[in-house]
Design a protein around this motif. Structure first.
Motif, PDB file in Angstrom:
ATOM      1  N   HIS A   1       0.862  -1.502   0.032  1.00  0.00           N
ATOM      2  CA  HIS A   1      -0.066  -0.042   0.050  1.00  0.00           C
ATOM      3  C   HIS A   1       0.868   1.157   0.126  1.00  0.00           C
ATOM      4  O   HIS A   1       0.636   2.080  -0.658  1.00  0.00           O
ATOM      5  CB  HIS A   1      -0.803  -0.173   1.221  1.00  0.00           C
ATOM      6  CG  HIS A   1      -2.107  -0.901   1.085  1.00  0.00           C
ATOM      7  ND1 HIS A   1      -2.977  -1.103   2.064  1.00  0.00           N
ATOM      8  CD2 HIS A   1      -2.460  -1.768   0.001  1.00  0.00           C
ATOM      9  CE1 HIS A   1      -3.996  -2.028   1.629  1.00  0.00           C
ATOM     10  NE2 HIS A   1      -3.789  -2.298   0.418  1.00  0.00           N
TER      11      HIS A   1
ATOM     12  N   ARG B   1       0.769   4.344  -2.701  1.00  0.00           N
ATOM     13  CA  ARG B   1       0.473   5.622  -2.397  1.00  0.00           C
ATOM     14  C   ARG B   1       1.614   6.480  -2.887  1.00  0.00           C
ATOM     15  O   ARG B   1       1.490   7.565  -3.536  1.00  0.00           O
ATOM     16  CB  ARG B   1       0.249   5.828  -0.934  1.00  0.00           C
ATOM     17  CG  ARG B   1      -0.971   5.107  -0.372  1.00  0.00           C
ATOM     18  CD  ARG B   1      -1.115   5.597   1.109  1.00  0.00           C
ATOM     19  NE  ARG B   1       0.095   5.421   2.015  1.00  0.00           N
ATOM     20  CZ  ARG B   1      -0.135   4.299   2.618  1.00  0.00           C
ATOM     21  NH1 ARG B   1      -0.999   3.197   2.624  1.00  0.00           N
ATOM     22  NH2 ARG B   1       0.726   3.842   3.405  1.00  0.00           N
TER      23      ARG B   1
ATOM     24  N   SER C   1       1.423   9.492  -5.868  1.00  0.00           N
ATOM     25  CA  SER C   1       1.456  11.002  -5.610  1.00  0.00           C
ATOM     26  C   SER C   1       2.724  11.441  -6.375  1.00  0.00           C
ATOM     27  O   SER C   1       3.195  12.422  -6.144  1.00  0.00           O
ATOM     28  CB  SER C   1       1.751  11.180  -4.139  1.00  0.00           C
ATOM     29  OG  SER C   1       2.800  10.254  -3.570  1.00  0.00           O
TER      30      SER C   1
END
Length: 350
Positions: free
Chosen positions: A181, A185, A189
């Protein structure tokens, strides 16, 4: 004096004996061989060495090597990163001239807590900064560091140690998933950065899960039929199903893993041929969560007229959130899915 594990016993005065090389390697996400190589080539060894072959790494040593890992993960050549980690007053390296050239005019991090400038964007690596892990197990941080460095051997060692140390279910839920995860992420980003990190980590996680997968013994069968695991059409994310398949195999429950993007017609045909006790349909995104398919699988029947059976259908993955028939079960995680599938596979009473 040594303890029962063969390691030097703590000093009688109660002082912190420091970390062993193996413990430090797990914490940093590198292999013990890498630590020994850094010591030999760049002088990044423990400040104090005890007699014999055992090394103990004090907090200052750990901070120095954390700096080394952070800089190499950001793209700085190892020799330059080592000079920065050892501090501006460090003596010249004994490993010979640095092929990467002289050190930067601005000193990097030191063991005293000074800040370390990271390489400018576009220097040698597009990776920038640590992964956003939050409050997780220490093993996640070591695994993340190894993945960012694209250190395949260290990633494999970290995953193997997690499975052997905690068992498959805990290793998946508390080590593999948080790290995956975090990579996701960071990728989301950072534009197109970290794609290579995600691919390498996913491949090694899949490899670790398949090492845990053992086919059922010959002749093993369930009165209620096997368990079918499949991604819905268009869904390519298989790791959660691979974890479930491995866990089911470890419990001796025969499963049929069909993998990614199973065509609807093929899935229905497999259900009719196998007569499974349960079917798990995995969907990672709402675009692949087909409610009509879930209903069709749940309505599929087999057996003689008057005694037809239907499978228990479980909907796994975030794609089903707010979708799908309410009567179909949605497990909250691997543990929950294992309990539900174990119950579904149990022979009927009487």
């Amino acid at each position: 004096m040594k303890d029962s594990q063969g390691s030097p016993a703590p000093p009688s005065g109660g002082a912190d004996p420091g970390l062993t090389t193996g413990a430090l390697a797990r914490r940093l996400g590198v292999s013990p061989t890498t630590l020994r190589s850094w010591d030999r080539r760049y002088g990044l060894g423990p400040a104090l060495r005890s007699e014999g072959r055992h090394r103990r790494w004090a907090p200052g040593d750990v901070a120095m090597l954390e700096t080394m890992c952070r800089l190499t993960a950001a793209g700085l050549p190892p020799a330059e990163a080592a000079r920065a980690a050892r501090g501006p007053a460090a003596p010249p390296l004994a490993a010979g001239p640095d092929p990467a050239g002289p050190a930067s005019a601005s000193p990097g991090a030191t063991g005293s807590g000074e800040s370390v400038p990271l390489p400018v964007p576009g220097s040698r690596s597009r990776a920038a900064g640590p992964l956003p892990l939050g409050d997780v197990r220490q093993e996640c941080r070591g695994l993340a560091r190894a993945a960012v460095r694209l250190d395949a051997a260290a990633v494999d060692e970290q995953l193997t140690a997690a499975v052997e140390g905690y068992g498959l279910t805990v290793a998946w839920e508390e080590v593999m998933v948080p790290t995956l995860h975090a990579v996701g992420r960071k990728w989301a980003s950072s534009g197109d950065r970290y794609v290579e990190v995600e691919h390498l980590l996913s491949w090694h996680v899949s490899t670790a899960l398949r090492r845990c997968t053992r086919p059922p013994a010959a002749g093993t069968a369930l009165d209620t039929g096997p368990l079918v695991l499949a991604c819905v059409p268009g869904e390519e994310h298989t790791l959660p199903l691979e974890a479930l398949n491995a866990a089911l195999c470890q419990q001796g429950l025969p499963a049929r893993m069909f993998g990614a993007a199973v065509p609807a017609e093929a899935l229905i045909a497999a259900v009719r041929r196998l007569g499974p006790s349960a079917v798990v349909l995995w969907s990672q995104s709402r675009s692949t969560a087909s409610v009509p398919l879930a209903r069709q699988v749940a309505a599929t029947a087999w057996g003689v007229k008057g005694a037809r059976r239907r499978p228990v259908v479980m909907l796994g993955g975030s794609g089903w959130t707010g979708r799908g028939p309410r009567a179909l079960y949605r497990p909250t995680g691997l543990r929950d899915a294992l309990l539900a599938l174990t119950a579904a596979a149990a022979p009927p009473l009487g």
